[in-house]
Structures are given as C-alpha cells and as structure tokens.
Scaffold this motif. Sequence first.
Motif, PDB file in Angstrom:
ATOM      1  N   GLN A   4      -6.000 -20.167 -12.094  1.00 46.42           N
ATOM      2  CA  GLN A   4      -5.685 -19.630 -10.878  1.00 46.42           C
ATOM      3  C   GLN A   4      -4.391 -18.826 -10.544  1.00 46.42           C
ATOM      4  O   GLN A   4      -3.285 -19.414 -11.069  1.00 46.42           O
ATOM      5  CB  GLN A   4      -5.915 -20.675  -9.593  1.00 46.42           C
ATOM      6  CG  GLN A   4      -7.158 -21.243  -9.787  1.00 46.42           C
ATOM      7  CD  GLN A   4      -7.209 -22.570  -8.817  1.00 46.42           C
ATOM      8  OE1 GLN A   4      -6.479 -23.415  -8.775  1.00 46.42           O
ATOM      9  NE2 GLN A   4      -7.915 -22.382  -7.425  1.00 46.42           N
ATOM     10  N   TRP A   6      -1.990 -17.500  -7.471  1.00 43.55           N
ATOM     11  CA  TRP A   6      -1.663 -17.246  -6.224  1.00 43.55           C
ATOM     12  C   TRP A   6      -1.052 -15.917  -5.955  1.00 43.55           C
ATOM     13  O   TRP A   6      -0.123 -15.764  -6.801  1.00 43.55           O
ATOM     14  CB  TRP A   6      -0.607 -18.427  -5.509  1.00 43.55           C
ATOM     15  CG  TRP A   6      -1.374 -19.464  -5.021  1.00 43.55           C
ATOM     16  CD1 TRP A   6      -1.764 -19.850  -4.103  1.00 43.55           C
ATOM     17  CD2 TRP A   6      -2.212 -20.511  -6.119  1.00 43.55           C
ATOM     18  NE1 TRP A   6      -2.340 -21.223  -4.032  1.00 43.55           N
ATOM     19  CE2 TRP A   6      -2.754 -21.525  -5.213  1.00 43.55           C
ATOM     20  CE3 TRP A   6      -2.167 -20.977  -7.453  1.00 43.55           C
ATOM     21  CZ2 TRP A   6      -3.415 -22.726  -5.590  1.00 43.55           C
ATOM     22  CZ3 TRP A   6      -2.714 -21.939  -7.762  1.00 43.55           C
ATOM     23  CH2 TRP A   6      -3.370 -22.818  -7.034  1.00 43.55           C
ATOM     24  N   CYS A   7      -1.387 -14.995  -5.520  1.00 42.69           N
ATOM     25  CA  CYS A   7      -0.969 -13.498  -5.550  1.00 42.69           C
ATOM     26  C   CYS A   7      -1.588 -12.963  -4.216  1.00 42.69           C
ATOM     27  O   CYS A   7      -2.386 -13.383  -3.347  1.00 42.69           O
ATOM     28  CB  CYS A   7      -1.694 -12.904  -6.744  1.00 42.69           C
ATOM     29  SG  CYS A   7      -3.475 -12.907  -6.784  1.00 42.69           S
ATOM     30  N   ALA A  14       3.386 -10.518  -8.845  1.00 45.56           N
ATOM     31  CA  ALA A  14       2.082 -10.989  -9.085  1.00 45.56           C
ATOM     32  C   ALA A  14       1.337 -10.227 -10.110  1.00 45.56           C
ATOM     33  O   ALA A  14       0.704 -10.827 -10.995  1.00 45.56           O
ATOM     34  CB  ALA A  14       1.162 -11.344  -7.931  1.00 45.56           C
ATOM     35  N   ALA A  18      -1.086 -11.037 -13.516  1.00 44.05           N
ATOM     36  CA  ALA A  18      -2.467 -10.755 -13.384  1.00 44.05           C
ATOM     37  C   ALA A  18      -2.613  -9.544 -14.179  1.00 44.05           C
ATOM     38  O   ALA A  18      -3.838  -9.809 -15.018  1.00 44.05           O
ATOM     39  CB  ALA A  18      -2.738 -10.115 -12.007  1.00 44.05           C
ATOM     40  N   TRP A  28      -9.414 -15.769 -15.487  1.00 40.96           N
ATOM     41  CA  TRP A  28      -8.513 -16.257 -14.306  1.00 40.96           C
ATOM     42  C   TRP A  28      -9.189 -15.793 -12.949  1.00 40.96           C
ATOM     43  O   TRP A  28     -10.080 -15.123 -13.174  1.00 40.96           O
ATOM     44  CB  TRP A  28      -7.137 -15.754 -14.377  1.00 40.96           C
ATOM     45  CG  TRP A  28      -7.236 -14.176 -14.245  1.00 40.96           C
ATOM     46  CD1 TRP A  28      -7.648 -13.271 -15.103  1.00 40.96           C
ATOM     47  CD2 TRP A  28      -6.726 -13.708 -12.995  1.00 40.96           C
ATOM     48  NE1 TRP A  28      -7.652 -11.823 -14.430  1.00 40.96           N
ATOM     49  CE2 TRP A  28      -6.889 -12.041 -13.064  1.00 40.96           C
ATOM     50  CE3 TRP A  28      -6.262 -13.856 -11.623  1.00 40.96           C
ATOM     51  CZ2 TRP A  28      -6.659 -11.155 -12.357  1.00 40.96           C
ATOM     52  CZ3 TRP A  28      -5.863 -12.849 -10.882  1.00 40.96           C
ATOM     53  CH2 TRP A  28      -5.986 -11.522 -11.016  1.00 40.96           C
ATOM     54  N   SER A  29      -8.813 -16.331 -11.814  1.00 37.61           N
ATOM     55  CA  SER A  29      -9.472 -15.762 -10.559  1.00 37.61           C
ATOM     56  C   SER A  29      -8.237 -15.866  -9.632  1.00 37.61           C
ATOM     57  O   SER A  29      -7.156 -16.750  -9.894  1.00 37.61           O
ATOM     58  CB  SER A  29     -10.351 -16.869  -9.972  1.00 37.61           C
ATOM     59  OG  SER A  29     -10.168 -17.969  -9.605  1.00 37.61           O
ATOM     60  N   PRO A  30      -8.122 -15.159  -8.593  1.00 40.46           N
ATOM     61  CA  PRO A  30      -6.948 -14.926  -7.818  1.00 40.46           C
ATOM     62  C   PRO A  30      -7.084 -15.725  -6.425  1.00 40.46           C
ATOM     63  O   PRO A  30      -8.385 -16.104  -6.104  1.00 40.46           O
ATOM     64  CB  PRO A  30      -6.929 -13.482  -7.214  1.00 40.46           C
ATOM     65  CG  PRO A  30      -8.385 -13.161  -7.414  1.00 40.46           C
ATOM     66  CD  PRO A  30      -8.998 -13.882  -8.573  1.00 40.46           C
ATOM     67  N   TYR A  32      -5.672 -15.773  -2.874  1.00 42.65           N
ATOM     68  CA  TYR A  32      -4.893 -14.882  -1.943  1.00 42.65           C
ATOM     69  C   TYR A  32      -3.829 -15.571  -1.365  1.00 42.65           C
ATOM     70  O   TYR A  32      -4.198 -16.577  -0.369  1.00 42.65           O
ATOM     71  CB  TYR A  32      -5.899 -14.404  -1.048  1.00 42.65           C
ATOM     72  CG  TYR A  32      -5.365 -13.556   0.065  1.00 42.65           C
ATOM     73  CD1 TYR A  32      -4.770 -12.369  -0.475  1.00 42.65           C
ATOM     74  CD2 TYR A  32      -5.557 -13.523   1.486  1.00 42.65           C
ATOM     75  CE1 TYR A  32      -3.991 -11.209   0.563  1.00 42.65           C
ATOM     76  CE2 TYR A  32      -4.751 -12.491   2.332  1.00 42.65           C
ATOM     77  CZ  TYR A  32      -4.153 -11.591   1.924  1.00 42.65           C
ATOM     78  OH  TYR A  32      -3.469 -11.023   2.992  1.00 42.65           O
ATOM     79  N   PRO A  55       4.191 -14.873  -8.070  1.00 40.88           N
ATOM     80  CA  PRO A  55       2.831 -15.470  -8.229  1.00 40.88           C
ATOM     81  C   PRO A  55       3.360 -17.052  -8.470  1.00 40.88           C
ATOM     82  O   PRO A  55       4.355 -17.383  -9.038  1.00 40.88           O
ATOM     83  CB  PRO A  55       2.299 -14.843  -9.415  1.00 40.88           C
ATOM     84  CG  PRO A  55       3.429 -14.453 -10.174  1.00 40.88           C
ATOM     85  CD  PRO A  55       4.605 -13.956  -9.035  1.00 40.88           C
ATOM     86  N   MET A 200      -6.158  -7.343  -7.348  1.00 35.66           N
ATOM     87  CA  MET A 200      -5.702  -8.647  -6.574  1.00 35.66           C
ATOM     88  C   MET A 200      -6.152  -8.446  -4.982  1.00 35.66           C
ATOM     89  O   MET A 200      -6.085  -7.220  -4.715  1.00 35.66           O
ATOM     90  CB  MET A 200      -4.282  -8.767  -6.577  1.00 35.66           C
ATOM     91  CG  MET A 200      -3.494  -9.102  -8.247  1.00 35.66           C
ATOM     92  SD  MET A 200      -1.833  -9.328  -8.135  1.00 35.66           S
ATOM     93  CE  MET A 200      -1.135  -7.910  -7.642  1.00 35.66           C
TER      94      MET A 200
END
Lengths: 213, 213
Positions: A4, A6-7, A14, A18, A28-30, A32, A55, A200
């Motif tokens: 994960q 954070w972005c 970030a 990313a 990966w996944s963002p 928010y 990030p 993002m």
Amino acid sequence: MTAQLWCFGESGNAYKAALTMELAGYDWSPVYVDFFNGASRTPEFRALNEMGEIPVFREGDLTLTQSAVIQLHIAEKTGRFQGSDRNEVLRWIMFDNHKLSAQVGTARFLMNFVPHDKRPQSVIDYLLGRLKPVYKTLESHLEGRDWVADNAPTIADFACCSYLYYPEPFGFDRAEWPNIDRWLEAISALPGWKHPYDLMPGNPSDRAVKEDT
Amino acid sequence: MTAQLWCFGESGNAYKAALTMELAGYDWSPVYVDFFNGASRTPEFRALNEMGEIPVFREGDLTLTQSAVIQLHIAEKTGRFQGSDRNEVLRWIMFDNHKLSAQVGTARFLMNFVPHDKRPQSVIDYLLGRLKPVYKTLESHLEGRDWVADNAPTIADFACCSYLYYPEPFGFDRAEWPNIDRWLEAISALPGWKHPYDLMPGNPSDRAVKEDT
C-alpha cells in the motif's frame, strides 16, 4: 501481498515511489490521503509517519517513509532500475530531494494551491530564482546522455522527473530546456508509464468541482 | 592513502562528511574552498562537481559528491555508524537533507552571510516558520531516545545535527528544545568530536578580519 502507498495525485514525492513500483511491475495499491483537507496533520497519520509526510509505504509488517527509501527498497527487491553504481544513483536522488523537488514542490504549492490573496510573491520569486541554476545543472548533465545516472533508466530518473510532468505553472517550461524535454519524453515512453494524475487518486479538478458545488 | 574533502567551516553539509570521517578515525585532510569569494562557481570547481556543491570527496580515482553518499561510503568502508537498519538510517538522512538542512542552511545564510541591506526578510520569515515543525518532529522523535536511528550513534545523527552547532543566529535556540539539546550534548561528547569551525578551515571571524584590513 499487495503493498500500500499512502499518496495523492498532487504529490511529486509520492509519484517517485508510485512510478518506481508501477514501472517495476510491483503489486501495489494507493491509499488516498486527503492532504488538502488536513489528513496528513491528524494524530492517526502522525502515528503512521511521525514526520507527517507523504508518501508512506506498507507491506505486511514493513512500513517505510521517505520516497528515496521506498524507491531503493523496490529497486533492490525487484532488481529493476538500480543502475550499475549505487553512489551515482544516490547522489542524483539526493540532489533531487534537497535542491530540485524540495524547491519545485514548494514553489508549485505556493503558486497554485494557496488562496490567491495568501500567495507570498517574494518567497515565490526567491524560489524561482534559485531553481534556474538547478534546471541548468540537470540540462547540462543530460547533454549527450539518455538517463541521469546510468546508460539505462534508474530510480534517480524517477526522482528527478517527478514534479516536472505537472501541468500547473511553477516557472518551468520544457521548451526552454531541450535536454530535459527529451529526457522527460523518454521516461514517459517507458512501458507502463502513467502521469501522476492517472497513477494516483486526487487532482486539482476534483477539488475545483467540489468547491463549485 | 589520505582522502581529501573539499569543504569550508561554514558548510554544515561538508561537516556531515567531515564529522563522520573524524569520528570513524578515517585518514582525511581538508581542501579549503573559498566559497564566499566564488570558488565553487568557477569552471574548475564545476569540473570537479557539476552540481557546484560542497562537499566533494576524493580518494584515489574515486570522487563522490553529496554528503549522504560520502557518509554512506565511510560507514560502509569502516563498519562504523551504519546502524542496524539501513532504511531507518537513510530515512532520517533524507529528512535532514530536504527538510532540515536545506532550510536551516538557507535561513542561516540569508540571516548572516548576505549584506544587511540585501537580506530578504519575508523569505527569512517564511523559512523560520517552516522550520518550527521540523524541530518539533526531531524533538518528539528524541523523546526517550538517545540517538536518531538506532540505539547507538549513526550517520543519521551526524546529518541531522550538522547545522545545529553553529553560533550564528538562525532562529534556533537549544534551550527551547530539551531533547535536541541533550542529544547535541551526547554527540559532542563522542571521542574525537570537533566543532565545525575547529574541524574544517574557514570561519566568519577570518572574513571579518580580512574585511577590516
């Protein structure tokens, strides 16, 4: 395990992490972070990152902060974009972090994301003046070179380029810097490349809509 | 082989590298850069470091720039001050470089080394305002801790402390930050520690004398 990050779309810092993950094919996944509504200034966010910065990367029990640390972790884990000389890669990441991104990020923030009547023009002018020699250093360095720190793309490219794709004005015009322009084109031609606002969640048009309604 | 470090006393960035070498017992000698008379803006210096920045480290055929790169090189070569977690050490070095030193260095320069009538007060005020939360982050982090990134001193300590020993005013008063004060005392109690003006050639009093004569 999906990592994960954070972005938010407007964060060039970030984007460095990313973009490295995306181009390395990392899972990966963002997550928010509603930065413009103070989400990074809450006790919850401080508990995640005492530096209060974006990030933040999390993968199982491992939490990392600072884009350079995340970039190095991804490069080392995947064997991608490390370059052949760690010192050369790192010195351009350092140059980016303290000279380029730190000042570009601040100038862009003050010129675009602060209410018009609260924009400190003397500070903006100061930052724009200090950024010219920084662009010049990068432009000269890229003379006769395809990439910043090796003969192939590395995480140093993904650090140095990070703020330079944003459309908002921050005193940078690609047309004035032909080597930088060519290099930005080459990065954006890499398979899987995405613009920060596509990679993002969150961008200024979201907020414009929200503020209008 | 004696390593050389291009440096000058007022440079906190050079101090990070010099202090790391000194405390690690590294064989090094300083090469004075007459920064205030433009020595880092000459073609000769640009040939040494295209970034135009101090410090520069040279050892035989190896030339390194960016204080963090030099610090890592010394730590890895000597096995001293590396800490147990590279990522934790590096994240505080990154924090120092882009948030702390970059802004402290600029504020101190503008407040002390620019002619009185050319000091941009609005820029100084802006930087001092941005530095308060940075000191606060460091102060909070040091609550109940002796060192920044491990249970022993590391190169992250020698990065974060670098500008904080200087006597010139830059909006920082150790008495306001008890944890930072205690930690600075502990660093300066390490065997071999020297103040930047004792470790590297050049300091403001030299210039004062020269300007008076």
